[in-house]
Motif scaffolding. Structure first.
Motif, PDB file in Angstrom:
ATOM      1  N   PHE A   4       8.610   8.664  -4.988  1.00  0.00           N
ATOM      2  CA  PHE A   4       7.872   7.527  -5.528  1.00  0.00           C
ATOM      3  C   PHE A   4       6.519   7.407  -4.828  1.00  0.00           C
ATOM      4  CE2 PHE A   4       6.780   2.985  -5.194  1.00  0.00           C
ATOM      5  CZ  PHE A   4       6.659   2.666  -6.531  1.00  0.00           C
ATOM      6  N   ARG A   5       6.533   7.439  -3.514  1.00  0.00           N
ATOM      7  CA  ARG A   5       5.296   7.326  -2.726  1.00  0.00           C
ATOM      8  C   ARG A   5       4.331   8.454  -3.076  1.00  0.00           C
ATOM      9  NH1 ARG A   5       3.500   9.621   2.090  1.00  0.00           N
ATOM     10  NH2 ARG A   5       1.923   8.338   3.124  1.00  0.00           N
ATOM     11  N   ASP A   6       4.823   9.685  -3.085  1.00  0.00           N
ATOM     12  CA  ASP A   6       3.959  10.834  -3.381  1.00  0.00           C
ATOM     13  C   ASP A   6       3.333  10.716  -4.769  1.00  0.00           C
ATOM     14  OD1 ASP A   6       4.525  11.922  -0.902  1.00  0.00           O
ATOM     15  OD2 ASP A   6       6.000  13.362  -1.676  1.00  0.00           O
ATOM     16  N   TYR A   7       4.123  10.285  -5.746  1.00  0.00           N
ATOM     17  CA  TYR A   7       3.594  10.178  -7.105  1.00  0.00           C
ATOM     18  C   TYR A   7       2.523   9.093  -7.192  1.00  0.00           C
ATOM     19  CZ  TYR A   7       3.226  10.303 -12.124  1.00  0.00           C
ATOM     20  OH  TYR A   7       2.727  10.421 -13.404  1.00  0.00           O
ATOM     21  N   CYS A   8       2.790   7.948  -6.572  1.00  0.00           N
ATOM     22  CA  CYS A   8       1.788   6.876  -6.580  1.00  0.00           C
ATOM     23  C   CYS A   8       0.495   7.337  -5.917  1.00  0.00           C
ATOM     24  CB  CYS A   8       2.322   5.635  -5.873  1.00  0.00           C
ATOM     25  SG  CYS A   8       3.585   4.723  -6.797  1.00  0.00           S
ATOM     26  N   LEU A   9       0.617   8.021  -4.780  1.00  0.00           N
ATOM     27  CA  LEU A   9      -0.576   8.473  -4.048  1.00  0.00           C
ATOM     28  C   LEU A   9      -1.318   9.605  -4.755  1.00  0.00           C
ATOM     29  CD1 LEU A   9       0.689   8.328  -0.365  1.00  0.00           C
ATOM     30  CD2 LEU A   9      -0.992   6.829  -1.468  1.00  0.00           C
ATOM     31  N   SER A  10      -0.669  10.280  -5.683  1.00  0.00           N
ATOM     32  CA  SER A  10      -1.321  11.380  -6.406  1.00  0.00           C
ATOM     33  C   SER A  10      -2.318  10.875  -7.449  1.00  0.00           C
ATOM     34  CB  SER A  10      -0.278  12.270  -7.089  1.00  0.00           C
ATOM     35  OG  SER A  10       0.280  11.608  -8.219  1.00  0.00           O
ATOM     36  N   LYS A  11      -2.268   9.593  -7.727  1.00  0.00           N
ATOM     37  CA  LYS A  11      -3.140   9.022  -8.754  1.00  0.00           C
ATOM     38  C   LYS A  11      -4.525   8.732  -8.171  1.00  0.00           C
ATOM     39  CE  LYS A  11      -0.450   7.154 -12.102  1.00  0.00           C
ATOM     40  NZ  LYS A  11      -0.741   8.375 -12.729  1.00  0.00           N
ATOM     41  N   ARG A  12      -5.516   8.825  -9.009  1.00  0.00           N
ATOM     42  CA  ARG A  12      -6.912   8.651  -8.600  1.00  0.00           C
ATOM     43  C   ARG A  12      -7.171   7.238  -8.061  1.00  0.00           C
ATOM     44  NH1 ARG A  12     -11.748  11.189 -11.176  1.00  0.00           N
ATOM     45  NH2 ARG A  12     -10.202  12.072 -12.566  1.00  0.00           N
ATOM     46  N   GLY A  13      -7.851   7.166  -6.905  1.00  0.00           N
ATOM     47  CA  GLY A  13      -8.295   5.896  -6.344  1.00  0.00           C
ATOM     48  C   GLY A  13      -7.219   5.042  -5.712  1.00  0.00           C
ATOM     49  N   VAL A  14      -6.056   5.630  -5.389  1.00  0.00           N
ATOM     50  CA  VAL A  14      -4.937   4.852  -4.860  1.00  0.00           C
ATOM     51  C   VAL A  14      -4.921   4.873  -3.339  1.00  0.00           C
ATOM     52  CG1 VAL A  14      -2.406   4.754  -4.696  1.00  0.00           C
ATOM     53  CG2 VAL A  14      -3.508   5.107  -6.909  1.00  0.00           C
ATOM     54  N   GLU A  15      -4.612   3.716  -2.775  1.00  0.00           N
ATOM     55  CA  GLU A  15      -4.390   3.601  -1.342  1.00  0.00           C
ATOM     56  C   GLU A  15      -3.060   2.898  -1.127  1.00  0.00           C
ATOM     57  OE1 GLU A  15      -6.924   0.851   0.763  1.00  0.00           O
ATOM     58  OE2 GLU A  15      -7.019  -0.504  -0.956  1.00  0.00           O
ATOM     59  N   GLU A  16      -2.439   3.154   0.024  1.00  0.00           N
ATOM     60  CA  GLU A  16      -1.214   2.448   0.378  1.00  0.00           C
ATOM     61  C   GLU A  16      -1.530   1.497   1.522  1.00  0.00           C
ATOM     62  OE1 GLU A  16       1.921   5.023   1.805  1.00  0.00           O
ATOM     63  OE2 GLU A  16       0.502   6.237   2.907  1.00  0.00           O
ATOM     64  N   THR A  17      -0.946   0.307   1.450  1.00  0.00           N
ATOM     65  CA  THR A  17      -1.193  -0.713   2.452  1.00  0.00           C
ATOM     66  C   THR A  17       0.098  -1.458   2.766  1.00  0.00           C
ATOM     67  OG1 THR A  17      -1.725  -2.445   0.851  1.00  0.00           O
ATOM     68  CG2 THR A  17      -3.554  -1.068   1.576  1.00  0.00           C
ATOM     69  N   PHE A  18       0.059  -2.243   3.830  1.00  0.00           N
ATOM     70  CA  PHE A  18       1.154  -3.123   4.212  1.00  0.00           C
ATOM     71  C   PHE A  18       0.595  -4.537   4.387  1.00  0.00           C
ATOM     72  CE2 PHE A  18       2.727   1.023   5.428  1.00  0.00           C
ATOM     73  CZ  PHE A  18       4.080   0.969   5.144  1.00  0.00           C
ATOM     74  N   PRO A  19       0.167  -5.192   3.306  1.00  0.00           N
ATOM     75  CA  PRO A  19      -0.486  -6.490   3.441  1.00  0.00           C
ATOM     76  C   PRO A  19       0.454  -7.653   3.752  1.00  0.00           C
ATOM     77  CG  PRO A  19      -0.258  -5.947   1.138  1.00  0.00           C
ATOM     78  CD  PRO A  19       0.203  -4.740   1.918  1.00  0.00           C
ATOM     79  N   PHE A  20       1.741  -7.502   3.483  1.00  0.00           N
ATOM     80  CA  PHE A  20       2.687  -8.607   3.649  1.00  0.00           C
ATOM     81  C   PHE A  20       3.447  -8.520   4.966  1.00  0.00           C
ATOM     82  CE2 PHE A  20       2.536  -7.770  -1.023  1.00  0.00           C
ATOM     83  CZ  PHE A  20       1.722  -8.841  -1.335  1.00  0.00           C
ATOM     84  N   ASP A  21       3.976  -7.347   5.256  1.00  0.00           N
ATOM     85  CA  ASP A  21       4.735  -7.092   6.488  1.00  0.00           C
ATOM     86  C   ASP A  21       4.877  -5.587   6.643  1.00  0.00           C
ATOM     87  OD1 ASP A  21       6.970  -6.202   4.903  1.00  0.00           O
ATOM     88  OD2 ASP A  21       7.628  -8.272   4.693  1.00  0.00           O
ATOM     89  N   GLU A  22       5.544  -5.143   7.703  1.00  0.00           N
ATOM     90  CA  GLU A  22       5.677  -3.703   7.971  1.00  0.00           C
ATOM     91  C   GLU A  22       6.766  -3.041   7.135  1.00  0.00           C
ATOM     92  OE1 GLU A  22       8.468  -5.921  10.432  1.00  0.00           O
ATOM     93  OE2 GLU A  22       6.313  -6.144  10.229  1.00  0.00           O
TER      94      GLU A  22
END
Length: 119
Positions: free
Chosen positions: A6-24
């Motif tokens: 799931f993570r790899d597929y989401c990150l494969s998309k153009r302009g995507v970043e991963e964050t932890f804005p709510f908690d770890e």
């Protein structure tokens, strides 16, 4: 689909970043600063919240009763919680991620859409 896929597929998309804005423990995927997917890293089995067209959400919730349900801690109209490691076809999961991403991209300003296209 496991959480790494799931993570790899989401990150494969153009302009995507991963964050932890709510908690770890809550991983959020954003396109051009706008959230399109999130998942809790401690859920077992893995699940994710994905944006979805309201009419399509109703159909999916009926067809995949219990596996696709109204978004947990999200707008129940525009978000679904989707079980990633259960009996949902892999292609459908990819389509739902794409659909969520596309909905958010379409809502971006023309300036941000142009910036995304140039990446």
């Amino acid at each position: 689909m496991n959480i790494e896929e799931f993570r790899d597929y989401c990150l494969s998309k153009r302009g995507v970043e991963e964050t932890f804005p709510f908690d770890e423990k809550t991983l959020v995927f954003k396109v051009m600063g706008k959230m399109f997917a999130l998942t809790g890293l401690e859920y077992n089995p893995a699940q994710a919240n994905l944006k979805c067209d309201p009419e399509r959400s109703i159909e999916l919730r009926e067809e995949y009763d219990g596996l696709i349900r109204p978004g947990y801690h999200m707008s129940k109209v525009h978000w679904n919680t989707v079980e990633l490691e259960r009996n949902i076809p892999h292609k459908l999961l990819l389509d739902l991620i794409d659909h969520s991403y596309d909905l958010v991209v379409k809502s971006l300003t023309k300036k941000l859409q142009a910036e995304l296209a140039s990446l």
